[in-house]
Scaffold this active site. Sequence first.
Site, PDB file in Angstrom:
ATOM      1  N   LYS A  53       0.837  -1.203   0.000  1.00 55.58           N
ATOM      2  CA  LYS A  53       0.000   0.000   0.000  1.00 55.58           C
ATOM      3  C   LYS A  53       0.872   1.255   0.000  1.00 55.58           C
ATOM      4  O   LYS A  53       0.620   2.206  -0.745  1.00 55.58           O
ATOM      5  CB  LYS A  53      -0.937  -0.009   1.222  1.00 55.58           C
ATOM      6  N   GLN A  97      -4.481  -1.400   9.765  1.00 59.15           N
ATOM      7  CA  GLN A  97      -4.412  -2.741   9.167  1.00 59.15           C
ATOM      8  C   GLN A  97      -4.986  -3.779  10.131  1.00 59.15           C
ATOM      9  O   GLN A  97      -4.575  -3.855  11.294  1.00 59.15           O
ATOM     10  CB  GLN A  97      -2.953  -3.071   8.812  1.00 59.15           C
ATOM     11  N   ASP A 120     -11.197   3.100   4.024  1.00 56.57           N
ATOM     12  CA  ASP A 120     -11.593   1.691   3.913  1.00 56.57           C
ATOM     13  C   ASP A 120     -13.118   1.555   3.874  1.00 56.57           C
ATOM     14  O   ASP A 120     -13.632   0.502   3.508  1.00 56.57           O
ATOM     15  CB  ASP A 120     -11.057   0.890   5.113  1.00 56.57           C
TER      16      ASP A 120
END
Length: 281
Positions: A53, A97, A120
């Site tokens: 990422k 994460q 997200d």
Amino acid sequence: MSAQLLDGNALSVIIRNGLAERAALLAARGVTPCLAVILVGVDPASNVYVRNKVNACEKAGMRSLKDVYPADVDPAVVFGRIAELNADPGVHGILVQLPLPKQFDSEMVLEAISPEKDIDGFHAENVGALMQGRPRFIPCTPYGVMEMLKSRHVSLKGAEAVIVGRSNIVGKPMAMLLLAAGCTVTICHSQTRDLGFHTRRADILVAAVGRPKMITGAMIKSGATVIDVGINRLPDGKLCGDVDFESAREVAGIITPVPGGVGPMTITMLLANTIEAAERI
Ligand code: NDP
């Protein structure tokens, strides 16, 4: 018959080029889109995801911040950092994460992220907005799948879509997006009685389970579009999806590979969401 391959790497290159142009336009206005990533612990898979990422951000002309904490960190430290990032006008997207170590309540952590920076799309406010058909951020994996379907002009209106898996990050938002696009949606899960009965009816089949090769060619309708979200590591170290690619490709019309299918698209849509967040300012 052998299915057409839907290559997530190739589509990602096209989309990321467009994103780099949008990042350059923002830079001309003095805004560098910035993604902040928080990683707790040393889970090897999470490490790889975060590295990918961060690298992808840099290649697209974006900035990234990475905070890494030991697995036994006091949650208060992480909540404090999230509050700082929420207040920082130079940060446009925040990602924690998952999975988190057991001392964390993951839901509380996701709720602590400002909904405006929740790239997200996991914050309850953003989940609700998606449910109501007015999404602020679309969760990256289902967003990537929709882009893949769009790239092949897969007909969605009135299509039978079957999703295997009902997680909050893949299965459920995937169902909402396909429903909004006009599909008739069925969601299957571990208690579904006759999985094959459902999958064989699917014009569009999305597998998001985490069980290697569980969807075989015999479970697929001829000509169906098969999207394999699963990422599984086999004993020999190789990656495979939830779909048995070799038998499925003989039946499907379009199929995504693993690796090189949905995986790269997920990262691409994370970049897209971060750029969208920066453009809104
Ligand atoms: P979860 O473990 O959260 O959910 C798995 C789902 O599969 C659950 O809803 C579960 O049902 C269902 N399931 C389990 N066994 C069966 C079965 N025998 N028949 C039918 N359904 C079953 O996983 P995620 O949604 O987070 O991830 C799914 C897969 O996708 C994983 O392999 C993951 O690594 C991968 N993934 C890939 C991404 C990418 O970018 N390509 C991104 C995110 C995930 P129940 O709810 O009843 O337990």
